[in-house]
Design a protein around this motif. Structure first.
Motif, PDB file in Angstrom:
ATOM      1  N   LYS A  34       0.836  -1.214   0.000  1.00 16.64           N
ATOM      2  CA  LYS A  34       0.000   0.000   0.000  1.00 16.64           C
ATOM      3  C   LYS A  34       0.864   1.255   0.000  1.00 16.64           C
ATOM      4  CE  LYS A  34      -4.332  -1.358   0.353  1.00 16.64           C
ATOM      5  NZ  LYS A  34      -5.299  -1.034  -0.669  1.00 16.64           N
ATOM      6  N   GLU A  35       1.932   1.226   0.771  1.00 19.55           N
ATOM      7  CA  GLU A  35       2.837   2.374   0.845  1.00 19.55           C
ATOM      8  C   GLU A  35       3.465   2.651  -0.521  1.00 19.55           C
ATOM      9  OE1 GLU A  35       5.893   3.791   4.233  1.00 19.55           O
ATOM     10  OE2 GLU A  35       6.391   1.870   3.306  1.00 19.55           O
ATOM     11  N   LEU A  36       3.895   1.590  -1.210  1.00 16.44           N
ATOM     12  CA  LEU A  36       4.481   1.754  -2.541  1.00 16.44           C
ATOM     13  C   LEU A  36       3.439   2.241  -3.547  1.00 16.44           C
ATOM     14  CD1 LEU A  36       6.779  -1.387  -2.690  1.00 16.44           C
ATOM     15  CD2 LEU A  36       7.483   0.997  -2.445  1.00 16.44           C
ATOM     16  N   GLU A  37       2.208   1.740  -3.453  1.00 12.13           N
ATOM     17  CA  GLU A  37       1.137   2.214  -4.331  1.00 12.13           C
ATOM     18  C   GLU A  37       0.853   3.695  -4.094  1.00 12.13           C
ATOM     19  OE1 GLU A  37      -2.254  -0.261  -3.678  1.00 12.13           O
ATOM     20  OE2 GLU A  37      -1.427  -1.948  -4.816  1.00 12.13           O
ATOM     21  N   ASP A  38       0.843   4.108  -2.836  1.00 16.41           N
ATOM     22  CA  ASP A  38       0.600   5.517  -2.515  1.00 16.41           C
ATOM     23  C   ASP A  38       1.712   6.407  -3.062  1.00 16.41           C
ATOM     24  OD1 ASP A  38      -1.725   4.827  -1.234  1.00 16.41           O
ATOM     25  OD2 ASP A  38      -0.902   5.011   0.794  1.00 16.41           O
ATOM     26  N   GLN A  39       2.953   5.954  -2.931  1.00 17.53           N
ATOM     27  CA  GLN A  39       4.075   6.730  -3.463  1.00 17.53           C
ATOM     28  C   GLN A  39       3.979   6.841  -4.982  1.00 17.53           C
ATOM     29  OE1 GLN A  39       7.559   4.729  -2.024  1.00 17.53           O
ATOM     30  NE2 GLN A  39       7.351   5.540   0.053  1.00 17.53           N
ATOM     31  N   ASP A  40       3.590   5.740  -5.627  1.00 15.76           N
ATOM     32  CA  ASP A  40       3.442   5.747  -7.077  1.00 15.76           C
ATOM     33  C   ASP A  40       2.324   6.701  -7.500  1.00 15.76           C
ATOM     34  OD1 ASP A  40       4.098   4.793  -9.715  1.00 15.76           O
ATOM     35  OD2 ASP A  40       2.258   3.606  -9.643  1.00 15.76           O
ATOM     36  N   ALA A  41       1.203   6.665  -6.782  1.00 17.27           N
ATOM     37  CA  ALA A  41       0.086   7.563  -7.090  1.00 17.27           C
ATOM     38  C   ALA A  41       0.491   9.022  -6.889  1.00 17.27           C
ATOM     39  CB  ALA A  41      -1.120   7.221  -6.223  1.00 17.27           C
ATOM     40  N   MET A  42       1.288   9.286  -5.859  1.00 17.20           N
ATOM     41  CA  MET A  42       1.744  10.652  -5.611  1.00 17.20           C
ATOM     42  C   MET A  42       2.645  11.131  -6.760  1.00 17.20           C
ATOM     43  SD  MET A  42       4.008  12.238  -2.492  1.00 17.20           S
ATOM     44  CE  MET A  42       5.508  11.481  -3.087  1.00 17.20           C
ATOM     45  N   ARG A  43       3.554  10.266  -7.212  1.00 20.18           N
ATOM     46  CA  ARG A  43       4.420  10.650  -8.331  1.00 20.18           C
ATOM     47  C   ARG A  43       3.607  10.897  -9.591  1.00 20.18           C
ATOM     48  NH1 ARG A  43       7.697   6.613  -5.974  1.00 20.18           N
ATOM     49  NH2 ARG A  43       6.879   5.092  -7.451  1.00 20.18           N
ATOM     50  N   ASP A  44       2.598  10.058  -9.833  1.00 20.61           N
ATOM     51  CA  ASP A  44       1.737  10.265 -11.002  1.00 20.61           C
ATOM     52  C   ASP A  44       0.997  11.592 -10.909  1.00 20.61           C
ATOM     53  OD1 ASP A  44       2.520   7.869 -12.109  1.00 20.61           O
ATOM     54  OD2 ASP A  44       0.722   6.765 -11.470  1.00 20.61           O
ATOM     55  N   ALA A  45       0.479  11.910  -9.726  1.00 22.77           N
ATOM     56  CA  ALA A  45      -0.240  13.171  -9.537  1.00 22.77           C
ATOM     57  C   ALA A  45       0.691  14.364  -9.745  1.00 22.77           C
ATOM     58  CB  ALA A  45      -0.861  13.229  -8.147  1.00 22.77           C
ATOM     59  N   GLN A  46       1.910  14.273  -9.238  1.00 23.80           N
ATOM     60  CA  GLN A  46       2.871  15.363  -9.427  1.00 23.80           C
ATOM     61  C   GLN A  46       3.222  15.520 -10.902  1.00 23.80           C
ATOM     62  OE1 GLN A  46       6.007  14.055  -6.817  1.00 23.80           O
ATOM     63  NE2 GLN A  46       5.340  15.420  -5.176  1.00 23.80           N
ATOM     64  N   ARG A  47       3.400  14.403 -11.576  1.00 24.40           N
ATOM     65  CA  ARG A  47       3.738  14.452 -12.998  1.00 24.40           C
ATOM     66  C   ARG A  47       2.588  15.073 -13.791  1.00 24.40           C
ATOM     67  NH1 ARG A  47       4.223   9.390 -13.710  1.00 24.40           N
ATOM     68  NH2 ARG A  47       6.307   9.285 -12.862  1.00 24.40           N
ATOM     69  N   ASN A  48       1.352  14.673 -13.497  1.00 21.93           N
ATOM     70  CA  ASN A  48       0.193  15.241 -14.193  1.00 21.93           C
ATOM     71  C   ASN A  48       0.052  16.729 -13.911  1.00 21.93           C
ATOM     72  OD1 ASN A  48      -0.498  12.820 -15.364  1.00 21.93           O
ATOM     73  ND2 ASN A  48      -1.885  12.240 -13.723  1.00 21.93           N
ATOM     74  N   MET A  49       0.287  17.129 -12.664  1.00 19.97           N
ATOM     75  CA  MET A  49       0.203  18.542 -12.311  1.00 19.97           C
ATOM     76  C   MET A  49       1.248  19.340 -13.090  1.00 19.97           C
ATOM     77  SD  MET A  49       0.734  20.407  -8.629  1.00 19.97           S
ATOM     78  CE  MET A  49       2.424  19.884  -8.513  1.00 19.97           C
ATOM     79  N   THR A  50       2.435  18.792 -13.218  1.00 20.83           N
ATOM     80  CA  THR A  50       3.498  19.486 -13.937  1.00 20.83           C
ATOM     81  C   THR A  50       3.156  19.620 -15.415  1.00 20.83           C
ATOM     82  OG1 THR A  50       5.125  18.682 -12.360  1.00 20.83           O
ATOM     83  CG2 THR A  50       5.955  19.458 -14.475  1.00 20.83           C
ATOM     84  N   TRP A  51       2.649  18.565 -16.022  1.00 25.28           N
ATOM     85  CA  TRP A  51       2.275  18.651 -17.439  1.00 25.28           C
ATOM     86  C   TRP A  51       1.128  19.635 -17.644  1.00 25.28           C
ATOM     87  CZ3 TRP A  51       5.275  17.710 -21.184  1.00 25.28           C
ATOM     88  CH2 TRP A  51       6.221  16.699 -21.120  1.00 25.28           C
ATOM     89  N   PHE A  52       0.170  19.640 -16.721  1.00 27.07           N
ATOM     90  CA  PHE A  52      -0.938  20.588 -16.804  1.00 27.07           C
ATOM     91  C   PHE A  52      -0.416  22.023 -16.702  1.00 27.07           C
ATOM     92  CE2 PHE A  52      -4.483  23.017 -15.020  1.00 27.07           C
ATOM     93  CZ  PHE A  52      -5.476  22.695 -15.932  1.00 27.07           C
ATOM     94  N   ALA A  53       0.522  22.247 -15.779  1.00 29.83           N
ATOM     95  CA  ALA A  53       1.104  23.583 -15.616  1.00 29.83           C
ATOM     96  C   ALA A  53       1.871  23.997 -16.867  1.00 29.83           C
ATOM     97  CB  ALA A  53       2.019  23.609 -14.392  1.00 29.83           C
TER      98      ALA A  53
END
Length: 108
Positions: A34-53
């Motif tokens: 679960k911890e690894l899944e959460d970290q992966d989801a956080m990285r995906d969210a950061q990456r999406n936010m950066t592309w959106f920006a």
């Protein structure tokens, strides 16, 4: 210090008896997954936010041009006045993302 105080337990040993049971191991592995899944989801969210920006950064000038073509002089002026603050803010988001990626990859 007694011998019991200096003992180190495996993180999966939740009851502190010095032995990791099958249930404790399963719980520990599930927690780690679960911890690894959460970290992966956080990285995906950061990456999406950066592309959106970055997309907004590239589309912002087109908004100014469209406002000009549509004859919205006040909107064009407002967008032009906001541009310096917007570009600095978006550049900060992008720089923070790429900086954190460079820092985390350097630690490995």
């Amino acid at each position: 210090m007694t011998e019991d105080e200096t003992k180190t337990f495996h993180p999966a040993d939740t009851n502190g008896d010095g032995k990791v049971s099958k249930e404790e191991e399963a719980l520990y592995l599930e927690f780690r997954r679960k911890e690894l899944e959460d970290q992966d989801a956080m990285r995906d969210a950061q990456r999406n936010m950066t592309w959106f920006a970055l997309g907004g950064l590239l589309l912002y000038p087109f908004a100014v041009v469209l406002a000009s073509l549509a004859g919205l002089d006040q909107a064009q002026g407002t967008l032009g006045d906001m541009a310096p603050t917007y570009f600095v803010a978006v550049a900060g988001i992008v720089a923070a993302f790429f900086g954190s990626q460079a820092f985390s990859s350097r630690k490995k």
